[in-house]
Design a protein around this motif. Structure first.
Motif, PDB file in Angstrom:
ATOM      1  N   HIS A  13       0.813  -1.215   0.000  1.00 52.66           N
ATOM      2  CA  HIS A  13       0.000   0.000   0.000  1.00 52.66           C
ATOM      3  C   HIS A  13       0.843   1.260   0.000  1.00 52.66           C
ATOM      4  O   HIS A  13       0.301   2.358   0.105  1.00 52.66           O
ATOM      5  N   GLU A  62      -1.703   7.437   2.212  1.00 48.64           N
ATOM      6  CA  GLU A  62      -2.453   6.219   1.886  1.00 48.64           C
ATOM      7  C   GLU A  62      -3.143   5.673   3.124  1.00 48.64           C
ATOM      8  O   GLU A  62      -2.489   5.434   4.148  1.00 48.64           O
ATOM      9  N   ASN A  64      -4.218   2.782   3.953  1.00 47.83           N
ATOM     10  CA  ASN A  64      -3.920   1.428   4.425  1.00 47.83           C
ATOM     11  C   ASN A  64      -2.437   1.104   4.532  1.00 47.83           C
ATOM     12  O   ASN A  64      -2.062  -0.056   4.650  1.00 47.83           O
TER      13      ASN A  64
ATOM     14  N   LYS B  14     -13.567  -0.621   3.979  1.00 52.21           N
ATOM     15  CA  LYS B  14     -12.483  -1.610   4.084  1.00 52.21           C
ATOM     16  C   LYS B  14     -11.957  -1.911   2.695  1.00 52.21           C
ATOM     17  O   LYS B  14     -10.774  -2.064   2.463  1.00 52.21           O
ATOM     18  N   PHE B  16     -12.510  -0.549  -1.361  1.00 52.22           N
ATOM     19  CA  PHE B  16     -13.100   0.546  -2.135  1.00 52.22           C
ATOM     20  C   PHE B  16     -13.868  -0.046  -3.322  1.00 52.22           C
ATOM     21  O   PHE B  16     -13.431   0.009  -4.469  1.00 52.22           O
ATOM     22  N   ASP B  23      -7.306  -2.814  -8.210  1.00 56.20           N
ATOM     23  CA  ASP B  23      -6.740  -2.449  -6.922  1.00 56.20           C
ATOM     24  C   ASP B  23      -7.767  -1.726  -6.067  1.00 56.20           C
ATOM     25  O   ASP B  23      -8.067  -0.554  -6.294  1.00 56.20           O
ATOM     26  N   THR B  25      -7.740  -1.310  -2.635  1.00 56.09           N
ATOM     27  CA  THR B  25      -7.371  -0.877  -1.280  1.00 56.09           C
ATOM     28  C   THR B  25      -6.408   0.308  -1.284  1.00 56.09           C
ATOM     29  O   THR B  25      -6.127   0.878  -0.246  1.00 56.09           O
ATOM     30  N   ASN B  26      -5.913   0.686  -2.472  1.00 58.80           N
ATOM     31  CA  ASN B  26      -5.106   1.906  -2.579  1.00 58.80           C
ATOM     32  C   ASN B  26      -5.973   3.033  -3.119  1.00 58.80           C
ATOM     33  O   ASN B  26      -6.950   2.784  -3.819  1.00 58.80           O
ATOM     34  N   THR B  27      -5.565   4.269  -2.834  1.00 59.13           N
ATOM     35  CA  THR B  27      -6.307   5.398  -3.396  1.00 59.13           C
ATOM     36  C   THR B  27      -5.875   5.630  -4.848  1.00 59.13           C
ATOM     37  O   THR B  27      -4.888   5.064  -5.302  1.00 59.13           O
ATOM     38  N   HIS B  28      -6.600   6.515  -5.530  1.00 60.45           N
ATOM     39  CA  HIS B  28      -6.217   6.868  -6.901  1.00 60.45           C
ATOM     40  C   HIS B  28      -5.273   8.061  -6.909  1.00 60.45           C
ATOM     41  O   HIS B  28      -4.923   8.557  -7.965  1.00 60.45           O
ATOM     42  N   TYR B  29      -4.884   8.557  -5.743  1.00 63.18           N
ATOM     43  CA  TYR B  29      -4.059   9.768  -5.699  1.00 63.18           C
ATOM     44  C   TYR B  29      -2.590   9.475  -6.000  1.00 63.18           C
ATOM     45  O   TYR B  29      -2.106   8.375  -5.780  1.00 63.18           O
TER      46      TYR B  29
END
Ligand SMILES: Cc1ncc(C[n+]2csc(CCOP(=O)(O)OP(=O)(O)O)c2C)c(N)n1
Ligand code: SF4
Ligand SMILES: [Mg+2]
Lengths: 76, 476
Positions: A13, A62, A64, B14, B16, B23, B25-29
């Motif tokens: 992550h 992030e 997570n 928990k 997205f 993916d 669980t990671n952000t798009h940032y």
């Protein structure tokens, strides 16, 4: 030697921005030489020195990636 | 209450699940983007206040357009800059909700500049999280109203120059001139101490809303490493060394103690009340006129009526819809016209149906009325196969090219002229529709005229026109 706190980076992550490494007052985080599934060198705990301040947690973008155990954690 | 373990706030999903890529669980940032940190501070506050179930976060247009991927709260994504208006509606409809408008600097200070000003001035009881990264991040780094003098962006390649682009807008300072806001603060997310101050400011702003104190806004100076063409660490340094000089940190207004709570009717709606408001508590409407004697292709018709402004196309549509309503059907009528009064073209969409109408828009009519040639040219191809085109041969100089439809040529304008007024050409066509399809009765149409025709003295002429239209079609 037991330390006051403990931090963990979930390598998958982490986007390798390095902000936690910058923020850590005890200099106990470093880049790993491995490349994660996102293509970055993730940050990792050096294994000792964490005082549980949580600075790295709050600088990390992030949701997570970082967990900080303020009172330390039993590690095998 | 201090926590022993700092980890993902519980008010994030928990997983997205709305994120379309693999993916989840990671952000798009981008790496080092300030949005992620600000999301975390916000999520943590929502968790700690225990308000996730009544919080609605508004996602703007900008890099945070997908904020709704992450927050396990109510979410609405809105048009560019319009978050304060949507927030106003949400909050007023349900004063007990916690409404958080999350906006970038392009969104809030450029396209949405007046929206935020008016909401702040009204003292709406909402909280705005204003992410100032001095750039349009999402679209590739164009100048924002908050871009610093000298700052290079893709639209100010030599640096922003005051003489050409004006000065950076300081939103907190600007809004603090208004009486409406109760709490205004500017923070940053540079070093840990500053992050903690920003964390507190976010909490104060939300608390102000929870206490019904009124409008609160926290501006946060936020790094955009990609837009600024810097590494995450350099970007953070740039906020600290350059941005803070122009956008000083601190509290600009705090009247949370002095203000009396806004007197809201604190109420939640019961299921029965919601049903009542939506009209779901009543029995299904009763239809006096079935469409069994109408040819199947014209049952539940979708009608488009088109012509010059002044030909009465809107009135014709209105009369049809009104007649349908007289007969107990569901109906819709929407006009569509340009800014011109008489010179332009106009059309309207009409539906008459035995079941509820989901959308009033008619893209593919089963009945097209073309009062002039441009209307036939424009809409002929849209008619469904087997549909009907009624065209006014007084003005339409060609027949439809389609061979898979039925058509009725009728010199409506000439017939109307003979009756004494060009204006009743529309009613001649109404007569033609009645005669050909039977979707409404003549009695219902005449009764509808009493509602839609303003000057009652014209009603007899209109009735005569309807009868003439019927007669013309009968004799075809
Ligand atoms: C009505 C409208 N106009 C313009 C755009 C193009 N557009 C998309 S995002 C954006 C600016 C975003 O900047 P900002 O609000 O600062 O958000 P950031 O990406 O920097 O977080 C613009 C102009 C649009 N999507 N819709
Ligand atoms: S472009 Fe800038 S604001 Fe957008 S995600 Fe990347 S770093 Fe964040
Ligand atoms: Mg921006």
């Amino acid at each position: 030697m037991p330390t006051k706190g403990y931090m963990e980076v979930d390598p998958n992550h982490c986007k390798g921005c390095g902000l936690c490494i910058e923020a850590c007052p005890e200099d106990c985080i470093e880049f790993s030489s491995e490349i994660n599934r996102l293509g970055y060198h993730p940050a990792r705990y050096k294994g000792e020195g964490c005082i549980g301040c949580g600075f790295c947690f709050y600088t990390c973008p992030e949701p997570n990636a970082i967990t900080v155990y303020k009172k330390g954690k039993e590690v095998a | 209450m201090a926590k022993d373990i700092l980890s993902t706030p519980k008010s994030f999903y928990k997983e997205f699940f709305r994120k379309p890529d693999a993916d989840k669980t990671n952000t798009h940032y981008c790496p080092g983007c300030g949005h992620g940190v600000i999301h975390k501070l916000l999520a943590e506050a929502i968790e700690d206040f225990g308000i996730a179930d009544r919080t609605i976060i508004i996602s703007p247009v900008g890099c945070s357009v997908f904020a709704y991927y992450y927050f396990d709260t109510g979410n609405v994504q809105v048009a560019h800059g319009r978050a304060p208006a949507v927030a106003t509606g949400l909050k007023r409809a349900n004063p007990n909700s916690i409404v958080i408008s999350y906006q970038g600097d392009g969104d809030l200070a450029a396209i949405g500049g007046n929206n935020i000003l008016q909401a702040a001035n009204r003292g709406e009881n909402i909280t705005v999280i204003f992410v100032n990264n001095a750039i349009y991040g999402m679209t590739g780094g164009q100048m924002a109203p908050t871009t610093l003098i000298g700052q290079k962006t893709t639209t100010t390649p030599y640096g922003r120059a005051a003489a050409n682009e004006g000065y950076p807008i300081r939103i907190c300072e600007l809004l603090s001139a208004l009486s409406g806001p109760v709490y205004l603060a500017r923070g940053a997310i540079t070093d840990p101490a500053t992050i903690m101050k920003t964390r507190l400011a976010i909490r104060k702003a939300i608390k102000a809303q929870m206490d019904y104190k009124g409008f609160s806004l926290v501006e946060i100076l936020s790094p955009c490493p990609s837009g600024w063409r810097m590494t995450p660490v350099e970007a953070k340094k740039w906020v600290k060394e350059q941005m803070v000089k122009i956008f000083p940190l601190g509290t600009f207004k705090d009247e949370t103690k002095e203000r009396e709570p806004i007197a809201y009717e604190k109420r939640e709606y019961t299921k029965e009340e919601i049903k009542q408001a939506l009209g779901l508590d009543k029995e299904a409407p009763h239809f006096s006129h079935s469409m069994d004697d109408v040819k199947p292709i014209w049952r539940n018709p979708k009608i488009k009526i088109s012509g010059f402004g002044g030909q009465g196309v809107l009135l014709l549509g209105n009369t049809l819809a009104e007649a349908g309503m007289e007969q107990g059907y569901h109906v819709s009528w929407i006009p569509s016209y340009g800014p011109e009064m008489r010179g332009g073209t106009a059309n309207c969409h009409v539906q008459i149906s035995t079941s509820e109408i989901a959308s009033p828009v008619v893209d593919h009519p089963s009945i097209l009325v073309a009062m002039n040639l441009p209307s036939l040219d424009r809409f002929e191809d849209d008619v469904v196969p087997g549909g009907l085109i009624i065209y006014n041969t007084s003005l339409v100089t060609r027949a439809p090219k389609r061979t898979d439809i039925e058509s009725i040529p009728i010199p409506a304008t000439d017939i109307a002229d003979k009756l004494g007024s060009l204006k009743v050409a529309n009613m001649v066509v109404l007569g033609a529709i009645i005669e050909k399809t039977g979707i409404v009765t003549e009695e219902a149409a005449i009764s509808a005229l009493n509602t839609v025709v303003k000057h009652k003295k014209f009603i007899p002429l209109n009735i005569e026109a309807i009868k003439s239209g019927r007669e013309y079609v009968r004799n075809l």
